[in-house]
Design a protein around this motif. Structure first.
Motif, PDB file in Angstrom:
ATOM      1  N   PRO A 214       0.813  -1.239   0.000  1.00 14.57           N
ATOM      2  CA  PRO A 214       0.000   0.000   0.000  1.00 14.57           C
ATOM      3  C   PRO A 214       0.831   1.266   0.000  1.00 14.57           C
ATOM      4  CG  PRO A 214       0.005  -1.001   2.178  1.00 14.57           C
ATOM      5  CD  PRO A 214       0.729  -1.962   1.288  1.00 14.57           C
ATOM      6  N   LYS A 215       2.121   1.167   0.278  1.00 12.19           N
ATOM      7  CA  LYS A 215       2.973   2.360   0.326  1.00 12.19           C
ATOM      8  C   LYS A 215       3.733   2.586  -0.983  1.00 12.19           C
ATOM      9  CE  LYS A 215       1.952   3.365   4.581  1.00 12.19           C
ATOM     10  NZ  LYS A 215       1.137   4.584   4.855  1.00 12.19           N
ATOM     11  N   SER A 216       3.491   1.751  -1.983  1.00  8.66           N
ATOM     12  CA  SER A 216       4.202   1.884  -3.260  1.00  8.66           C
ATOM     13  C   SER A 216       3.352   2.696  -4.227  1.00  8.66           C
ATOM     14  CB  SER A 216       4.508   0.501  -3.845  1.00  8.66           C
ATOM     15  OG  SER A 216       5.073   0.625  -5.124  1.00  8.66           O
ATOM     16  N   GLU A 217       3.808   3.890  -4.558  1.00  6.19           N
ATOM     17  CA  GLU A 217       3.046   4.732  -5.474  1.00  6.19           C
ATOM     18  C   GLU A 217       3.010   4.160  -6.884  1.00  6.19           C
ATOM     19  OE1 GLU A 217       6.654   7.837  -6.637  1.00  6.19           O
ATOM     20  OE2 GLU A 217       4.936   8.555  -5.495  1.00  6.19           O
ATOM     21  N   ASP A 218       4.070   3.439  -7.298  1.00  6.85           N
ATOM     22  CA  ASP A 218       4.087   2.873  -8.642  1.00  6.85           C
ATOM     23  C   ASP A 218       3.012   1.811  -8.814  1.00  6.85           C
ATOM     24  OD1 ASP A 218       6.219   4.475  -9.341  1.00  6.85           O
ATOM     25  OD2 ASP A 218       7.709   3.008  -8.681  1.00  6.85           O
ATOM     26  N   VAL A 219       2.762   1.020  -7.773  1.00  2.37           N
ATOM     27  CA  VAL A 219       1.722  -0.010  -7.852  1.00  2.37           C
ATOM     28  C   VAL A 219       0.350   0.651  -8.010  1.00  2.37           C
ATOM     29  CG1 VAL A 219       0.624  -1.921  -6.627  1.00  2.37           C
ATOM     30  CG2 VAL A 219       3.104  -1.648  -6.546  1.00  2.37           C
ATOM     31  N   TRP A 220       0.088   1.694  -7.243  1.00  4.42           N
ATOM     32  CA  TRP A 220      -1.195   2.390  -7.366  1.00  4.42           C
ATOM     33  C   TRP A 220      -1.360   3.016  -8.744  1.00  4.42           C
ATOM     34  CZ3 TRP A 220      -4.904   1.528  -4.029  1.00  4.42           C
ATOM     35  CH2 TRP A 220      -4.607   1.179  -2.702  1.00  4.42           C
ATOM     36  N   LEU A 221      -0.310   3.599  -9.274  1.00  6.63           N
ATOM     37  CA  LEU A 221      -0.388   4.211 -10.600  1.00  6.63           C
ATOM     38  C   LEU A 221      -0.627   3.161 -11.681  1.00  6.63           C
ATOM     39  CD1 LEU A 221       2.514   6.823 -10.347  1.00  6.63           C
ATOM     40  CD2 LEU A 221       0.060   7.287 -10.363  1.00  6.63           C
ATOM     41  N   GLU A 222       0.016   2.008 -11.533  1.00  6.60           N
ATOM     42  CA  GLU A 222      -0.206   0.931 -12.499  1.00  6.60           C
ATOM     43  C   GLU A 222      -1.641   0.414 -12.408  1.00  6.60           C
ATOM     44  OE1 GLU A 222       0.895  -1.643 -15.594  1.00  6.60           O
ATOM     45  OE2 GLU A 222       1.827   0.154 -14.767  1.00  6.60           O
TER      46      GLU A 222
ATOM     47  N   LYS B 163     -10.291   6.557 -10.732  1.00  6.35           N
ATOM     48  CA  LYS B 163     -10.518   7.601  -9.728  1.00  6.35           C
ATOM     49  C   LYS B 163     -10.678   6.993  -8.343  1.00  6.35           C
ATOM     50  CE  LYS B 163     -12.726  10.905 -12.876  1.00  6.35           C
ATOM     51  NZ  LYS B 163     -13.968  11.644 -13.189  1.00  6.35           N
ATOM     52  N   VAL B 164     -11.440   5.905  -8.254  1.00  3.87           N
ATOM     53  CA  VAL B 164     -11.639   5.250  -6.958  1.00  3.87           C
ATOM     54  C   VAL B 164     -10.320   4.703  -6.435  1.00  3.87           C
ATOM     55  CG1 VAL B 164     -12.846   3.374  -5.789  1.00  3.87           C
ATOM     56  CG2 VAL B 164     -14.017   4.700  -7.557  1.00  3.87           C
ATOM     57  N   ILE B 165      -9.538   4.100  -7.352  1.00  2.21           N
ATOM     58  CA  ILE B 165      -8.249   3.526  -6.938  1.00  2.21           C
ATOM     59  C   ILE B 165      -7.328   4.617  -6.407  1.00  2.21           C
ATOM     60  CG2 ILE B 165      -6.164   2.437  -7.837  1.00  2.21           C
ATOM     61  CD1 ILE B 165      -8.000   0.834  -9.720  1.00  2.21           C
TER      62      ILE B 165
ATOM     63  N   VAL C  83       3.427  13.026  -4.901  1.00  2.00           N
ATOM     64  CA  VAL C  83       3.039  14.033  -5.898  1.00  2.00           C
ATOM     65  C   VAL C  83       2.510  13.359  -7.153  1.00  2.00           C
ATOM     66  CG1 VAL C  83       3.899  15.946  -7.310  1.00  2.00           C
ATOM     67  CG2 VAL C  83       4.709  15.657  -4.959  1.00  2.00           C
ATOM     68  N   LYS C  84       3.100  12.235  -7.527  1.00  2.00           N
ATOM     69  CA  LYS C  84       2.661  11.538  -8.736  1.00  2.00           C
ATOM     70  C   LYS C  84       1.210  11.088  -8.625  1.00  2.00           C
ATOM     71  CE  LYS C  84       7.220   9.769 -10.090  1.00  2.00           C
ATOM     72  NZ  LYS C  84       8.017   8.542 -10.351  1.00  2.00           N
ATOM     73  N   ILE C  85       0.829  10.614  -7.455  1.00  2.00           N
ATOM     74  CA  ILE C  85      -0.545  10.141  -7.266  1.00  2.00           C
ATOM     75  C   ILE C  85      -1.530  11.291  -7.465  1.00  2.00           C
ATOM     76  CG2 ILE C  85      -2.164   9.202  -5.584  1.00  2.00           C
ATOM     77  CD1 ILE C  85      -0.318   7.092  -6.583  1.00  2.00           C
ATOM     78  N   TRP C  86      -1.223  12.444  -6.853  1.00  5.31           N
ATOM     79  CA  TRP C  86      -2.129  13.582  -6.971  1.00  5.31           C
ATOM     80  C   TRP C  86      -2.192  14.094  -8.401  1.00  5.31           C
ATOM     81  CZ3 TRP C  86      -5.608  14.739  -3.522  1.00  5.31           C
ATOM     82  CH2 TRP C  86      -5.408  14.397  -2.176  1.00  5.31           C
ATOM     83  N   LEU C  87      -1.054  14.140  -9.089  1.00  4.89           N
ATOM     84  CA  LEU C  87      -1.047  14.598 -10.486  1.00  4.89           C
ATOM     85  C   LEU C  87      -1.810  13.633 -11.379  1.00  4.89           C
ATOM     86  CD1 LEU C  87       2.614  15.902 -10.874  1.00  4.89           C
ATOM     87  CD2 LEU C  87       0.525  17.246 -10.689  1.00  4.89           C
ATOM     88  N   ALA C  88      -1.670  12.333 -11.111  1.00  4.57           N
ATOM     89  CA  ALA C  88      -2.426  11.358 -11.897  1.00  4.57           C
ATOM     90  C   ALA C  88      -3.921  11.507 -11.644  1.00  4.57           C
ATOM     91  CB  ALA C  88      -1.957   9.947 -11.558  1.00  4.57           C
ATOM     92  N   ALA C  89      -4.277  11.772 -10.408  1.00  5.64           N
ATOM     93  CA  ALA C  89      -5.694  11.981 -10.106  1.00  5.64           C
ATOM     94  C   ALA C  89      -6.224  13.234 -10.801  1.00  5.64           C
ATOM     95  CB  ALA C  89      -5.885  12.097  -8.593  1.00  5.64           C
TER      96      ALA C  89
ATOM     97  N   ALA D 234      -8.190   7.481  -5.233  1.00  5.16           N
ATOM     98  CA  ALA D 234      -8.732   7.988  -3.968  1.00  5.16           C
ATOM     99  C   ALA D 234      -8.304   7.112  -2.803  1.00  5.16           C
ATOM    100  CB  ALA D 234     -10.261   8.049  -4.058  1.00  5.16           C
ATOM    101  N   ASN D 235      -8.270   5.805  -3.019  1.00  5.76           N
ATOM    102  CA  ASN D 235      -7.744   4.908  -1.977  1.00  5.76           C
ATOM    103  C   ASN D 235      -6.243   5.086  -1.807  1.00  5.76           C
ATOM    104  OD1 ASN D 235     -10.283   3.767  -1.506  1.00  5.76           O
ATOM    105  ND2 ASN D 235     -10.000   2.245  -3.134  1.00  5.76           N
ATOM    106  N   ALA D 236      -5.578   5.410  -2.930  1.00  5.21           N
ATOM    107  CA  ALA D 236      -4.117   5.545  -2.865  1.00  5.21           C
ATOM    108  C   ALA D 236      -3.715   6.705  -1.971  1.00  5.21           C
ATOM    109  CB  ALA D 236      -3.550   5.730  -4.262  1.00  5.21           C
ATOM    110  N   VAL D 237      -4.419   7.810  -2.066  1.00  4.20           N
ATOM    111  CA  VAL D 237      -4.021   8.969  -1.263  1.00  4.20           C
ATOM    112  C   VAL D 237      -4.257   8.722   0.224  1.00  4.20           C
ATOM    113  CG1 VAL D 237      -4.412  10.578  -3.144  1.00  4.20           C
ATOM    114  CG2 VAL D 237      -6.286  10.035  -1.588  1.00  4.20           C
ATOM    115  N   GLN D 238      -5.047   7.709   0.567  1.00  7.74           N
ATOM    116  CA  GLN D 238      -5.213   7.358   1.983  1.00  7.74           C
ATOM    117  C   GLN D 238      -3.944   6.714   2.531  1.00  7.74           C
ATOM    118  OE1 GLN D 238      -7.914   8.338   3.585  1.00  7.74           O
ATOM    119  NE2 GLN D 238      -8.800   9.123   1.669  1.00  7.74           N
ATOM    120  N   HIS D 239      -3.201   6.044   1.655  1.00  7.19           N
ATOM    121  CA  HIS D 239      -1.978   5.360   2.090  1.00  7.19           C
ATOM    122  C   HIS D 239      -0.718   6.170   1.789  1.00  7.19           C
ATOM    123  CE1 HIS D 239      -4.983   2.115   1.639  1.00  7.19           C
ATOM    124  NE2 HIS D 239      -4.339   1.530   2.641  1.00  7.19           N
ATOM    125  N   VAL D 240      -0.659   6.781   0.593  1.00 10.22           N
ATOM    126  CA  VAL D 240       0.529   7.562   0.210  1.00 10.22           C
ATOM    127  C   VAL D 240       0.067   8.981  -0.136  1.00 10.22           C
ATOM    128  CG1 VAL D 240       2.119   5.758  -0.528  1.00 10.22           C
ATOM    129  CG2 VAL D 240       0.288   6.449  -2.055  1.00 10.22           C
TER     130      VAL D 240
END
Length: 922
Positions: free
Chosen positions: A311-319, A330-332, A344-350, A334-340
């Motif tokens: 859950p702490k790997s941003e690359d896994v969430w982005l993939e 979007k749902v994924i 910055v990559k997660i927020w930009l992807a969102a 949204a769950n990602a930002v709860q863990h990481v």
């Protein structure tokens, strides 16, 4: 009785015979392994050996000193004791032995090495024998490795074939017999008049012929709808009817090998994620494999497990977001930002998943609440703002949160008014005192203010001077804060400022930093190299600033002024070039070439009085300059002032009195048709300068034009006697004899010329021409071959040799010529003409361009290129060739010199001469 009965299988436990090899009877190759003979063991003991020798009747070997008592020794030193002095003596002897051995060690080791090398040469190791083959294995590809056949039976023994057979059951035979039969009878209970009875409850009958017709009709209707010709709907679709059935070609059909690779990779990734479930890249790779295999459901399932395990790997969430559709992604995330939440990559992807600008802003502002110190998030947020005021407010907040971000400070300064921008840059300088970008931005801001309309020249000059002071202060402050940018880095910043439209800031950077880290004796060469490098990159302003600074340091260097003048001629205007040359002659009044360049520029601009004025000033500074006198004569002669030109020549012969001035005087009279005056001038000149070959040439040519062959022959003979090393005199004498119909005498003169000037390719080329003109083609080839032997690198002779060959062998001959003389422009031009003959237009154009780059002073090459462009090129290409020739101003070339020095072409410029040369060449 049963107990005494022998066991029939007892032989299995018996030891095998000594020579038994397992499998030898059925054709196997016998071999012995460690498992057959057991582990390594010691040999027989001494007692066993002695017992065996006693059985054989042998006497045991006895060492005579084996039973010697050390206390009862006998001999010379028996009974002596080993004391300290004995030990010292032994050490001395041992040291002596070592010294003696060391004296011969080098010789012995050299002999041993020599013997070893000889032995290795006679009997090399297997490793050395196959060294080249092992090196060759490095270039073997994977396909070649896989194509190596499997090792077969190399024993050369015929193996027995397995001839065992098995009885086939009867059920198999019966089943196989019935499988190939057809049922040709109908069930009488189901036979009806209209077809077969269907299992429907209504008992209706089905006609399969009508079903087939209906199916065809439905298919045709569907195809009509797809093709857009259906009248029912009246709408055309975007589906291609021709590709309706062939669209299956886009389906990827994987081969068996690829499927096998996917299976193996799947096993490996499965093992990886099970053995190390917290490794994010493993889950990503496994999901990508399933995606590649076309199993998107499995890929999403795997990446979901990866998100749970990592859950702490941003690359896994982005993939995971990439593998799902937009809403699920979007749902994924949204769950990602709860863990990481700090990614910055997660927020930009969102934010990228949102299509509405307001939604993007909302996501990014939410991101800034979690990560307020991210420069990238602030930049993305500012970029979404449509109004400058909102962007300015955001940037003001950004620099408060991240005061060390130079990029944000500069962005805020660009959005502010000039006065507020100064305040912003001052704050930025205090917040980040180690940033050179802020000082450069300040200089550019001052330059922009100075260029604003409505300001006087004095005010503008003061503000531009302030740019220099600002950059100079910035360099000092950066040094004080231990920010040591290299000289090359400052030059790059100057080039960047020039590219951004700030030439004065570029010049200020050059002034403040160009002399950094340069030794005093290397300054001139270093600065010239910097200017050339900048000019090659297209940074003319930087090169101009470097040369300007160098000229302030070295105002008396003619080379620098020439460089600056060439730069302005190529990239500047006539006004800037004239200004540079005016300053140049002020600092270097004795530099004749600078005066001549200035006068020529005035003349080319059409201002003849200004050119005369420049030459008058040049006369004052250089009263005995031959070049200035001749330039003045040429100016007056080409502008129709013949009387003034003649008077100038008379004065020049009195003041300067050089051989070239006398020669130009004779040429001038000859051009005006005054042959008698020209001959008188030549007589006087030859008394003063009897070793000047051109005087004899002009005199002989005048006599030859008058058909006075004896006088011309005498002139050339006198010239040859005085200047036997001048090949042109010999050639003119030979052509005179040839014009008089005496080819034999012309040939003899050239033979004597080659003896006096060995290795001269012009003399050999003229000899070949004499043979060709006299009709001896075979003799011409012989002379040409002899010439190539004596001058193997002559481009002139190789060019003649190429054209002397038949058409099929010219290409190979040109390859030989290029190997012998790689950069000769005549050979390169010849190769271009060969491409021209083969209609390879682009290659011919490239080779012509290469030839003029090697030697732009060769006019014949320019003529051939223009002739080529006139036949196969456009008007733009022809203009480009003419422009390049005018800039180069060629003076050499066989045809070029003949036409340029012809009296009928006097006064023609370079373009006119080029046109005549192109028309003459064939």
């Amino acid at each position: 009785m049963a107990a005494n009965k022998p066991n029939k299988l007892a032989f299995l436990s018996m030891p095998a015979p000594a020579s038994y090899v397992a499998g030898l009877g059925r054709g196997a190759s016998g071999f012995t392994t460690r498992s057959d003979i057991g582990p390594a063991r010691e040999g027989p003991s001494a007692e066993v050996i002695a017992e065996a020798q006693a059985r054989r009747g042998e006497e045991p070997d006895v060492d005579p000193e084996q039973f010697q008592d050390p206390d009862n020794e006998y001999g010379l030193f028996a009974g002596t004791t080993y004391e300290a002095d004995d030990e010292e003596a032994d050490k001395i002897y041992e040291q002596v032995d070592q010294n003696m051995d060391a004296r011969r060690r080098a010789r012995r080791e050299a002999r041993e090495n020599e013997e070893l090398v000889k032995h290795r040469a006679e009997r090399p190791k297997i490793q050395q024998q196959f060294a080249d083959l092992k090196r060759g294995l490095s270039v073997v590809t994977d396909e070649e490795w896989e194509s190596i056949p499997e090792v077969g039976n190399l024993t050369r023994k015929k193996r027995k074939k397995d001839e065992r057979s098995f009885v086939v059951p009867d059920s198999v035979l019966v089943g196989d017999r019935s499988s190939g039969q057809y049922e040709n009878a109908l069930d009488p209970q189901q036979q009806t008049s209209g077809g077969f009875e269907t299992p429907a409850e209504s008992g209706t009958l089905t006609n399969f012929v009508e079903m087939g017709q209906a199916r065809d009709k439905v298919l045709s209707l569907k195809l009509d709808q797809v093709s857009g010709t259906s009248t029912a709907s009246g709408l055309a679709t975007s589906v291609d009817p021709k590709g309706y059935l062939t669209s299956l070609d886009s389906v990827q059909i994987k081969s068996d090998a690829e499927i096998g690779d996917i299976k193996r990779a799947r096993m490996l990734f499965d093992s990886l994620v099970k053995s190390n479930p917290k490794h994010g890249p493993g889950w990503i790779a496994a999901a990508c494999l399933e995606e590649h295999a076309g199993r998107m459901v499995a890929a999403r399932k795997l990446i979901k497990q990866g998100c749970e395990q990592c859950p702490k790997s941003e690359d896994v969430w982005l993939e995971a977001a990439r593998l799902h559709n937009n809403d699920d992604a979007k749902v994924i995330l949204a769950n990602a930002v709860q863990h990481v939440g700090q990614s910055v990559k997660i927020w930009l992807a969102a934010a990228d998943l949102e299509h509405d600008v307001k939604a993007k802003k909302r996501v990014l502002r939410k991101a800034l609440e979690h990560i307020p110190n991210s420069v990238r998030l602030w930049k993305e947020t500012v970029n979404l703002e449509s109004s400058a005021s909102d962007a300015r407010i955001l940037l003001s907040r950004a620099v408060e949160v991240i005061p060390l971000s130079v990029e944000l400070w500069l962005a805020l300064a660009r959005l502010e008014t000039p006065e507020k921008a100064k305040a912003v840059l001052n704050k930025a300088r205090k917040a980040v005192p180690t940033s050179h970008e802020i000082w450069i931005a300040a200089g550019r801001l001052l330059e922009q203010e100075a260029q604003a309309p409505g300001k006087t020249d004095d005010a503008r000059k003061k503000e531009l001077d302030l740019v220099d002071k600002t950059i100079e202060l910035g360099v000092r402050e950066l040094r004080r804060h231990q920010v040591l940018l290299t000289r090359e880095q400052w030059l790059k910043e100057a080039e960047k400022c020039e590219g951004d439209g700030s030439p004065r800031t570029c010049e200020a950077i050059i002034k403040a930093t160009v002399s950094m880290d340069v030794e005093e004796e290397d300054r001139l060469d270093t600065w010239i190299g910097d200017a050339e490098a900048a000019e090659s990159k297209g940074k003319v302003g930087t090169a101009r600033a470097i040369l300007a600074y160098a000229l302030r340091v070295f105002p008396d260097k003619r080379l620098l002024w020439r460089r600056a003048a060439d730069l302005e001629r190529t990239h500047g205007t006539r006004e800037s070039l004239s200004a540079i040359l005016e300053r140049a002659v002020h600092h270097c009044p004795q530099a004749e070439v600078l005066w001549l360049m200035w006068a020529k520029e005035k003349w080319m601009a059409g201002d003849v009085p200004a050119a005369r004025e420049v030459l008058e000033k040049a006369f004052v500074a250089n009263p005995e300059s031959e070049q200035i006198w001749l330039a003045a004569v040429k100016l007056e002669a080409e502008n129709g002032e013949l009387t003034v030109a003649r008077e100038l020549l008379v004065r020049a012969r009195t003041v300067a009195d050089t051989q070239r001035i006398w020669m130009k005087s004779a040429v001038f009279e000859r051009q005006q048709g005054q042959h008698s005056m020209a001959l008188e001038t030549l007589e006087a000149a030859l008394k003063k300068f009897p070793k000047f070959a051109k005087l004899y040439m002009i005199q002989g040519q005048i006599y030859q034009s008058q058909k006075n062959y004896p006088a011309a022959r005498a002139s050339f003979a006198a010239g040859i006697k005085q200047c036997p090393k001048d090949a042109t005199l010999w050639i003119l004498a030979s052509r005179l004899e040839e014009a008089d119909g005496k080819s034999i005498k012309a040939r003899a003169l050239l033979d004597k010329a080659r003896l006096a000037n060995p290795g001269n390719d012009q003399l050999w080329a003229e000899a070949v021409g004499v043979e060709e003109r006299s009709g001896g083609a075979t003799q011409a080839k012989t002379v040409l071959a002899r010439g190539l032997q004596e001058c193997p690198t002559s481009g002139l002779l190789w060019s003649m040799a190429i054209w002397a060959e038949p058409r099929p062998t010219r290409k190979s001959r040109s390859a030989d010529a290029l190997r012998k003389a790689t950069d000769d422009p005549l050979i390169i031009a010849t190769v271009a003409r060969l491409f021209w003959a083969e209609r390879k237009i682009e290659k011919a154009r490239q080779w012509f361009e290469r030839a003029v780059k090697v030697n732009p002073d060769l006019g014949d090459v320019w003529g051939w290129w223009l002739k080529f462009e006139q036949q196969h090129g456009t008007t733009e290409y022809q203009e480009e060739v003419i422009k390049g020739c005018v800039v180069a101003e060629p003076h050499h070339g066989h045809v070029w010199q003949t036409i340029a020095k012809d009296t009928t072409n006097i006064g023609r410029n370079t373009k006119d001469v080029l046109d005549v040369v192109a028309a003459t060449l064939h």
